[in-house]
Structures are given as C-alpha cells and as structure tokens.
Write a protein that holds these residues in place. Structure first.
Motif, PDB file in Angstrom:
ATOM      1  N   ALA A 219      46.221  36.330  41.753  1.00 47.49           N
ATOM      2  CA  ALA A 219      45.517  37.131  42.758  1.00 47.49           C
ATOM      3  C   ALA A 219      44.705  38.231  42.100  1.00 47.49           C
ATOM      4  O   ALA A 219      43.573  38.536  42.496  1.00 47.49           O
ATOM      5  CB  ALA A 219      46.522  37.724  43.737  1.00 47.49           C
ATOM      6  N   LYS A 220      45.279  38.813  41.061  1.00 43.05           N
ATOM      7  CA  LYS A 220      44.616  39.924  40.385  1.00 43.05           C
ATOM      8  C   LYS A 220      43.250  39.506  39.839  1.00 43.05           C
ATOM      9  O   LYS A 220      42.261  40.214  39.997  1.00 43.05           O
ATOM     10  CB  LYS A 220      45.514  40.433  39.252  1.00 43.05           C
ATOM     11  N   VAL A 221      43.224  38.332  39.218  1.00 39.88           N
ATOM     12  CA  VAL A 221      41.957  37.848  38.660  1.00 39.88           C
ATOM     13  C   VAL A 221      40.918  37.697  39.772  1.00 39.88           C
ATOM     14  O   VAL A 221      39.751  38.084  39.619  1.00 39.88           O
ATOM     15  CB  VAL A 221      42.154  36.492  37.940  1.00 39.88           C
ATOM     16  N   LEU A 222      41.358  37.155  40.886  1.00 44.24           N
ATOM     17  CA  LEU A 222      40.429  36.933  41.998  1.00 44.24           C
ATOM     18  C   LEU A 222      39.919  38.258  42.556  1.00 44.24           C
ATOM     19  O   LEU A 222      38.732  38.411  42.858  1.00 44.24           O
ATOM     20  CB  LEU A 222      41.106  36.104  43.102  1.00 44.24           C
ATOM     21  N   LEU A 223      40.825  39.240  42.670  1.00 40.71           N
ATOM     22  CA  LEU A 223      40.413  40.556  43.192  1.00 40.71           C
ATOM     23  C   LEU A 223      39.436  41.238  42.232  1.00 40.71           C
ATOM     24  O   LEU A 223      38.447  41.842  42.639  1.00 40.71           O
ATOM     25  CB  LEU A 223      41.638  41.445  43.419  1.00 40.71           C
ATOM     26  N   GLU A 224      39.736  41.113  40.930  1.00 43.40           N
ATOM     27  CA  GLU A 224      38.867  41.725  39.919  1.00 43.40           C
ATOM     28  C   GLU A 224      37.457  41.148  39.967  1.00 43.40           C
ATOM     29  O   GLU A 224      36.502  41.775  39.522  1.00 43.40           O
ATOM     30  CB  GLU A 224      39.451  41.520  38.513  1.00 43.40           C
ATOM     31  N   HIS A 225      37.357  39.940  40.488  1.00 46.45           N
ATOM     32  CA  HIS A 225      36.039  39.325  40.566  1.00 46.45           C
ATOM     33  C   HIS A 225      35.467  39.363  41.970  1.00 46.45           C
ATOM     34  O   HIS A 225      34.663  38.521  42.348  1.00 46.45           O
ATOM     35  CB  HIS A 225      36.078  37.884  40.028  1.00 46.45           C
TER      36      HIS A 225
END
Lengths: 237, 501
Positions: A219-225
């Motif tokens: 989820a973190k990767v998706l939020l960061e992008h």
C-alpha cells in the motif's frame, strides 16, 4: 449433458450427494462443488471486528474499535493510515490453512473455485478503481506456476491491474512478526504499468492477512505514487 | 516449461540464447531419440540419483545445463508427463485418465492454459508442459564389496508349507514370471521371500518389496536388513530419508513407486488386496511402471479378490498356497450368531443379548478380545455400554491420535477389550485373543476383511486357538464366502499334512 456432473467434492474428492433444488439446477452455483462437510469447516468471519483489519475482536486484545496490532500500526508515524481497511472472508483455521497450502504450494489451481462465488459477491459491493494482486517475484512465479492472489481475482470474474513487482527474497511464511514489520521494502511500482494512480482508490488482493505487513508495504508504494487510498481484500484472516 | 526443437533434439527454453519457436513438451511429436554416446563422461552422482526414477525437473538437484548435456549424449530422456488422446487427458506418471481428475490453469511456465493432474498432485504437479526425467544410460555397478557374497544370513527353518512356497518363488524369479503366494494369516509369508530375493540379487537384479501400508514398510525394514546385513536397503515412504538412495533392495509403499520407472527386476507386492492399492488404479499403474520389461512379479496375500480366486481355480493365474499356519494348528473358523436389529437396540442404549453374553464370558475368563464395529458412530455408542461391564475397554479408529498408544496398551494387556473399526483388520498381532464382529452384515465387511479379522485369533504357537464370532442381522454372501475360504484352507492343510490332528 449430465445435469449432475461434478459429483465429487472439489476439496476432499469424496462422493457428494447433490442437493437438488431449482436454483441449483438453473444457476449451478459454486457452493455445489464442495460437499457439505467440507463447506461447514470454513468459518465465515462474523461478529464485532477490528475497524481496520477485520480481526474478530475478543476479550482484552482490543481498544474500542481497533485490535492491538492495528493500534500499534497506527501509532507508528511511518505506517499510520497506510491501509484504510482490510476485508477478509474466512477465519484462517486449520482446515483453510490446509486448503490454501494445497492451492498455492502444491499448485492445485482448481481449489480457487471453492471461493469464487463468495469473492464475487463481496467484491461487487466494494468500490475501487483498480484491483491489484500482491505480486510474486519472477522466480517464485515460475516455481509455483501461478500467482494465487491473481487467481482469486480472475476466477471471480474480475480483471487484475498489475501495479507492483516484487524483489526476490526468502519466504515470508518463515519469518517472525517483528522480522516482517521491519522488512526492507520488497515492492516496487511496475514499470510496465500504464495505469495512472493519481487520485485512485486501489484494492489490493492477497490470500492471507497475517500481520498486515505485506499489505501495508504494498500500500505504501501505491500511496507514494499518488494513490488516494488503499484497502485490501483477503480470503483468510 | 517450453522446449525448442533443434538438430533432432529438444532444448529447454531456459537454456536458449536466441529467441526461437518453442512448445510445451506435450505438443512435440514425436520426441526425438538420441543414441547413447559411450565416450561421454557422465556424472556418477546423477546416475545414482536418477537410475530407475522418473522425476520432475524441480526434484533433481543438479544444474539444468548438466541435465541437458546428459540428455544430448543419450544418458537421460525427457518424457511427456501428461498427454491428450482425442478429448481425453492421461497422466503418464499415475496413469489417471478419468476426466474428473484434470483441471487447467494459466501457467507461468509455458504461458498457456495448462492441464494438470489432481490425482498425483501431492507428489509434485504434473501438467501438459511438465517433463518426466529418467536415466537411460548404463546402470550403477554393484559395489566390489557386495560381489560374490553370501547375501542371505538367515538361520531359521521353513515349515513344509513355507518351503514349498519358497521354492515356487525362486522358480518364478529364475523364469521371470508372475506368481501369487496365497498364504493364510499367520503362515509366515515374509520368510518365504528370503531365498527368492537372494536369487534375484545373485542374478544381478534390483529387488523391490512394495506394500500399500507405511506401517508394513516400517515393520519389514528391520527384518529384511537383519537377514541381508551386507547390502544397503532403501526404505521408502512419505517423508523417508532414503528417498534418493540407489540400492539393490528397496522396501517401499506402493505410493512412492510413482517416482520409479523401469527400475526393478523383481517386484514383490505384499498385501495386494489392502486399501488403498486394491481400489486405487494409479497405485497399480505405479507398480507396473516400476517394473523393468521382462521382470518377475510376486504377489502376496491372505485374501485374494474373488476375481483372482476364480483365475486361480480356472488355471489362468500361477499361484501357490500356504494353507496352514507355521504352528500347525488349524485356523479358527468363525461362528455366525444372529443378533436381531442391533442398530435399533443401540439407539435405545442397549446391546443384543447374545453379544452381551459373549462379552461377559471373556470378562469372566479374563481373556482379551478385539471387537470390530462397522462405523465410528456405532463404536461410540457401544463403548459406554461395554464399560458398564468392565472398566478396561477402549475404542480406536483411523484418525484416533492415540491409535499407536492404544494398540500398545492392548499388547501390554492394559486393555481387556479393544473396540475397533476395520483399521486393525490386518497387520496387528496380539498373542491370545478372541474376536467378535458386531454388525458383520455391513458392506464394509467384505470377504477379505472378514478373513483377515478372523485371522487375528490364534496366531501364536502358545495359544493357537481363539473364538471368532460374527454377530449379524442377516447373513451376507461375504460372511459365507469368508467362512468357506477358511474351512477349505484348513481342509487343504490337513490333506497336505501341514496340520497336526
């Protein structure tokens, strides 16, 4: 055409006495693939549950609407708010553990059909812009022959959007909770994806929610992008 | 996996350096044949690992490049694991072709919708793009230390019945034919094999003793090792350590033979009529696959199926009987006792009178008894009722976690009456017991089950007698045939002078 083909249980291979009903005849729902005995061994999650991870709340392991694990995640500034919500279908009991192990490690793809009708039901009522499976590394994908999370999506009649890739590491299931939380990031945005994450609501799909670490890292990767919010859906909790 | 076909050989896609046309192995027709290049210096470890086997690539801990070199020099072959005949699929590892065992998945290895076999899945998935890998080069040589030795170190003597059967086994092995050894329960059939095994080993052959049951493998292994102390014996069952040992003498579950291919010169199948071998055609297929062409096949059983019995009578099947126990006393013949609708009684928490009397007599004499019930459910009703007569009553069934412990306490005489399902019908020996079946008319009690059950009584030379009673609510054909079989074996035993008057 045989009206009552599939006379053996998908899971235990025992002879299944078909329940004869008009709905069964006309719709041939997936429930009928599994014998009653096996079906009863699946425990649907019910009762009061954690507002984030859907764990069944009981006794002292809670604080108001959240379980202690989620409170710890939310108190950590790195992880707070990463995962909006997780929805799971079944309790991860010994029986489901066995079925999932046979499905993903032994590679018995057909077992996914024991779950597809319920997954379809659940996903129909959830709102998201894209469904993305937790990816396997190239090596692991080759070894297993298929991605179990993707199978849950496609066999339920939905189309997966591949947003992430995974770096090859040692198996997750062999690690402790603390190991798993303090893991270096293993996910990256899939360079080949043409999907624009900006302002999108994403639903990540996986087979099991154990500590919630895998799902939060993804989820973190998706939020960061640029994703607006990320929730998750798993078969077992 | 996909393969390219090039210069009359196939190349795994993982080893291709340029992109070229590839196919799943099941779609390559025909597979090229590569003649053996005797000058190739092969890897002896790989030879020992693969000889007589059929393994999946992921089961072979050698680099793919090395495996491919051996293939290119004719030392190993890639075979199709799953093929399509018209609209029907067939798994070539386990022989399954019933459509209900096949399913398909989007395969990451071949990129196609790949059909796989669910029947033998637990041995590693076999699918349309899977190759079975077997050794076709020269076989490992017999170690110098094992050559020209007296391999059999056994000082016991055979009974006249055993001697006769032993001679037939040796003869069958010399002629490389098939033989059924029909030996009554307690005849001592293991000893009958010793000479034959030695004969086959002396001919330079590899011998395999296969049985459907893991506990039989565990029991046989030390006995066989003790009489063949100078050769390495491999003992194979799910999770055993000997899985990759190459040995001249192998004791295995029939299940593990799914990984064997044209491996043995002599295959001995013990308890051919036992579950699951008798009903699982994939295990029967596995045994056939494991044989070398022109090998000897010895079947051992106390209770051949009715088809086999008929074939024996009609002279269509070579067989030898051991109609008497080694202690020269006749087999106890089962008595039939009608006990009315016992199921209904049980529902009212009562036992049939005749049955109660039988139980009471055992308690008075303090004689141990084994009582068989058709179902776990009925057993659970019987148990509390029997306990009102005596405290030392236990019940055991297949999934009982304390199964081993309870069988041991029975052996140690800490239990007077042991109630059981058919799981104890064979294999276990308690020296001095009586045997009863409650509900002998149930279909689970087949002819062979009943003969085995009756065979639990009177096994030791010290206590060669025992009472066997079948309590029933209507005689069945199976009961009658079982009784008949036992009576005719006794008759034959007397006739051949194998029983004392």
């Amino acid at each position: 055409m045989k009206i009552f083909s599939d006379e053996y249980c998908l899971i235990c291979h025992g002879i299944r006495t078909p329940v004869i009903s008009w709905t069964g005849l006309l719709l041939r729902t997936e429930e009928q693939l599994v014998c009653e005995e096996c079906q009863n061994k699946f425990k649907i999650l019910s009762g009061e549950r954690c507002g984030i991870c859907s764990r069944v709340l009981e006794g002292e392991y809670r604080d108001e609407k959240l379980c202690y694990d989620c409170i710890r995640w939310e108190q950590d500034s790195t992880w707070s708010g990463t995962l909006t919500q997780n929805k799971s279908l079944y309790e991860y009991n010994d029986f489901l553990k066995e079925v999932i192990a046979k499905f993903k490690y032994r590679g018995d793809y057909a077992l996914v059909r024991a779950f597809t009708s319920r997954i379809k039901e659940e996903l129909t009522f959830m709102s998201f812009d894209a469904l993305t499976p937790i990816p396997l590394s190239q090596e692991r994908l080759y070894e297993r022959g298929f991605n179990q999370a993707e199978a849950l999506i496609t066999e339920a009649g939905f189309r997966p959007t591949h947003l992430l890739t995974r770096i090859h590491t040692e198996k997750q299931s062999k690690k402790s909770r603390s190991d798993r939380i303090h893991l270096p990031q293993v996910f990256q945005l899939d360079g080949e994806s043409e999907f624009c994450l900006e302002e999108k609501t994403i639903l990540i799909v996986d087979d099991i929610y154990t500590t919630g670490s895998t799902l939060r890292h993804a989820a973190k990767v998706l939020l960061e992008h640029g994703a607006k919010s990320v929730s998750s859906f798993t078969l077992a909790r | 996996m996909r393969f390219a076909v090039e210069n009359n050989q196939i190349i795994p896609s993982l080893l291709l350096e340029t992109s070229q046309e590839t196919k799943p192995i099941s779609q390559i027709d025909p597979l090229p044949h590569i003649p053996l290049q005797p000058s190739f210096s092969f890897n002896h470890e790989l030879q020992r690992y693969l000889s007589g086997k059929q393994l999946l690539l992921e089961e072979i801990p050698f680099p793919l490049k090395q495996i491919q070199e051996h293939y290119q020099n004719g030392f190993l072959v890639y075979r199709k694991a799953l093929i399509q005949n018209g609209r029907q699929y067939e798994c070539l590892r386990c022989g399954t072709n019933d459509p209900r065992w096949f399913s398909a998945f989007p395969c990451a290895r071949c990129g196609e919708n790949c059909v796989y076999c669910r029947q033998c899945l637990m041995m590693g998935r076999v699918s349309s793009c899977t190759a079975l890998i077997s050794w076709v080069g020269p076989l490992p040589e017999i170690e110098e230390s094992e050559k020209d030795q007296e391999l059999l170190q056994w000082i016991g003597t055979l009974s006249a019945g055993q001697q006769h059967a032993s001679n037939s086994v040796v003869h069958a092995i010399r002629r490389r034919t098939e033989l059924l050894v029909w030996a009554v329960c307690g005849a001592g059939k293991t000893e009958v094999l010793f000479k034959g095994i030695e004969q086959s080993l002396d001919q330079g052959g590899r011998v395999c003793i296969a049985t459907p049951r893991t506990d039989v493998v565990l029991e046989l292994t030390p006995r066989i090792k003790a009489v063949f102390p100078d050769i390495e014996v491999a003992s194979l069952y799910g999770g055993s350590e000997d899985r990759h040992k190459y040995s001249r003498l192998t004791i295995t579950t029939t299940h593990q033979l799914l990984r064997c291919y044209q491996a043995f010169d002599t295959v001995i199948v013990d308890e051919v009529d036992a579950f699951p071998y008798s009903v699982d055609s994939s295990l029967q297929y596995a045994v056939q696959q494991a044989r070398k062409p022109g090998s000897t096949m010895i079947y051992l059983t106390a209770t051949p199926s009715s088809t086999w019995q008929r074939e024996c009578r009609q002279g269509k099947r070579e067989f030898v009987t051991i109609p008497a126990r080694y202690h020269r006393k006749p087999l106890p013949v089962p008595k039939f006792v009608w006990c009315g609708n016992w199921g209904k009684k049980l529902a009212n928490k009562a036992l049939p009178d005749h049955f109660v009397q039988w139980v009471k007599r055992r308690i008075e004499k303090n004689k141990q008894a084994l009582i068989f019930a058709p179902k776990i459910a009925s057993m659970e009703l019987i148990l509390p009722l029997l306990r009102t007569y005596h405290p030392k009553v236990e019940a055991v069934h297949a999934e009982d976690p304390l199964r081993k412990e309870k069988v041991n306490s029975m052996r140690n005489k800490e239990i007077l009456i042991l109630l059981t399902t058919t799981i104890l019908e064979r294999g276990v020996t308690f020296p001095n017991i009586d045997v009863a079946v409650l509900g002998a008319e149930d279909t689970i009690f087949t002819e062979s089950a009943l003969v085995q059950i009756a065979g639990r009584a009177g096994r030791s030379a010290q206590f060669p007698k025992g009472d066997v009673s079948f309590f029933h609510y209507g005689k069945t054909e199976a009961m009658v045939l079982a009784q008949k079989q036992i009576v005719s074996m006794n008759k034959e035993g007397y006739k051949k002078g194998l029983l004392d008057e």
